[in-house]
Design an enzyme around this catalytic site. Structure first.
Site, PDB file in Angstrom:
ATOM      1  N   SER A 168      42.901  39.779  45.853  1.00  0.00           N
ATOM      2  CA  SER A 168      41.245  39.538  46.200  1.00  0.00           C
ATOM      3  C   SER A 168      40.977  39.042  47.409  1.00  0.00           C
ATOM      4  CB  SER A 168      39.820  39.123  44.675  1.00  0.00           C
ATOM      5  OG  SER A 168      39.102  38.741  45.843  1.00  0.00           O
ATOM      6  N   THR A 169      40.793  38.537  47.908  1.00  0.00           N
ATOM      7  CA  THR A 169      40.618  38.164  48.966  1.00  0.00           C
ATOM      8  C   THR A 169      42.086  37.210  49.924  1.00  0.00           C
ATOM      9  OG1 THR A 169      38.388  36.536  48.694  1.00  0.00           O
ATOM     10  CG2 THR A 169      39.648  36.147  50.932  1.00  0.00           C
ATOM     11  N   HIS A 194      40.314  43.747  44.832  1.00  0.00           N
ATOM     12  CA  HIS A 194      38.891  43.440  45.356  1.00  0.00           C
ATOM     13  C   HIS A 194      38.660  44.231  46.614  1.00  0.00           C
ATOM     14  CE1 HIS A 194      38.174  40.423  41.892  1.00  0.00           C
ATOM     15  NE2 HIS A 194      38.706  42.092  40.736  1.00  0.00           N
ATOM     16  N   MET A 289      39.278  34.071  44.859  1.00  0.00           N
ATOM     17  CA  MET A 289      38.717  33.953  44.507  1.00  0.00           C
ATOM     18  C   MET A 289      38.257  33.896  42.913  1.00  0.00           C
ATOM     19  SD  MET A 289      35.352  34.530  46.795  1.00  0.00           S
ATOM     20  CE  MET A 289      35.934  34.510  48.839  1.00  0.00           C
ATOM     21  N   ASP A 292      38.954  37.023  37.624  1.00  0.00           N
ATOM     22  CA  ASP A 292      39.181  37.940  37.442  1.00  0.00           C
ATOM     23  C   ASP A 292      40.958  38.190  37.386  1.00  0.00           C
ATOM     24  OD1 ASP A 292      38.894  40.847  36.787  1.00  0.00           O
ATOM     25  OD2 ASP A 292      38.553  41.249  38.622  1.00  0.00           O
TER      26      ASP A 292
END
Length: 349
Positions: A168-169, A194, A289, A292
């Site tokens: 993600s991030t 993401h 973050m 998931d």
């Protein structure tokens, strides 16, 4: 008591600045220390107010957001959340910004009427204030230099049938660095990063142009996976999963509600790999973050797969890999720069 996050809002639209201000007013942990209509005003306010985070519009008159971002990253690194139009052009710019070191990109809504058009931006700002800029700088520099830890002649010690990666991030730089270390005849690789719709297409195209040893593209429904293929879950309203059919692995795109607040979801992808591939798979969870992917990685490990989580020091946001480590999903905790090497060196249990 923790100090509030000081945010500088940079956007040439007075309306957009007002909407962002109104959205942030709901969060006592955020204080807007200044607003600027252009990079020149922003430069003076950065010196005066010392913000913790900047929200930065991509398209502005004079010096655009990318030019200003480059100066910020070079002269005074501050976490920056880019606000980008959700268009093909906006997506291209957003990916460039992430590769340059922006913390994340928030898609500017098509319509700013009615509901809180900037709901979710505050969460990114708070996460950005607590991110690890050193980890992002290291990943950005390594990715920009196309660091390849192992040449294409290096082989995998174990013939995994499939590799699944979630991020993600911070994942834009992290994925580029990891994939750059894999040779041409790698197992099929499926990725859930993401991102909003349109962004994943731009991201996939850029990776495919830069990492020529692999065939990188957005995943399609019903596509058979071959060695050297890398397929990235399209952002939007469908989850990407893996199925085994007639002795082959293929990607499927499924319409279903978000999982852990995300669509596509890393957990959905990992769960499908645990069921379809089992012990012949490798799972990797990178910076991001939330949580998931942690439960999905645990399902993969329980199915006999080998698993890796990025370590804290090299993670821009130590969320997803932290949870994976805490619940015992990660068999190995590895710095980002060594993940490709560790993956290729693995042998059967």
């Amino acid at each position: 008591m923790e100090q509030p996050v000081k945010v500088l809002v940079v956007d040439d639209s007075r309306t957009i600045r007002a909407l962002i201000r109104r959205s942030f007013e709901q969060y006592p942990q955020i204080v807007i220390c200044g607003e600027a209509a252009n990079p020149i005003e922003a430069r003076d306010l950065i010196i005066k107010d010392q913000p913790d985070v900047i929200t930065l519009d991509v398209e502005m008159p004079g010096m655009n957001g990318l030019q200003f971002l480059e100066k910020i990253m070079r002269l005074r690194p501050i976490p920056v959340v880019m606000v980008s139009a959700l268009t093909a052009r906006g997506a291209e710019t957003a990916i460039t910004a992430l590769q340059m070191g922006a913390f994340d990109c928030f898609p500017k809504p098509v319509s700013v009427m009615g509901t809180d058009a900037f709901a979710g931006l505050a969460r990114l700002v708070i996460q950005a204030a607590h991110s690890c800029p050193g980890a992002r700088a290291g990943a950005s520099q390594a990715a920009s230099a196309s660091v390849v830890p192992h040449g294409p002649e290096r082989n995998w010690a174990r013939a995994f049938e499939l590799v699944a990666i979630g991020s993600s991030t911070g994942g834009v730089e992290a994925l580029e660095l990891v994939l750059s270390g894999f040779p041409r005849q790698s197992p099929p690789i499926v990725i859930c990063q993401h991102m909003p719709a349109l962004f994943t297409a731009s991201f996939s195209n850029r990776l495919n142009q830069k990492i020529t040893a692999l065939s990188i593209a957005e995943g399609k429904d019903g596509e058979v996976l071959n060695r050297g293929d890398v397929r990235i879950a399209p952002g939007g309203e469908r989850h990407m999963v893996v199925e085994r059919r007639d002795g082959h692995y293929m990607t499927r795109l499924l319409s279903a509600p978000p999982v852990n607040g995300h669509c596509p979801s890393v957990d959905m992808l990992f769960d499908s790999v645990a069921e379809a591939v089992g012990r012949e798979a490798l799972g990797v969870i990178l910076t991001g973050m939330g949580q998931d992917g942690a439960e999905g990685l645990l399902a993969m490990r329980r199915a006999g797969a080998q698993t890796i989580a990025q370590d804290k020091a090299s993670s821009v946001v130590y969320g997803m890999p932290r949870v994976a480590a805490e619940i015992g999903a990660a068999e190995h905790i590895v710095p980002l720069s060594q993940i490709a090497m560790a993956a290729m060196a693995m042998r059967a249990h």
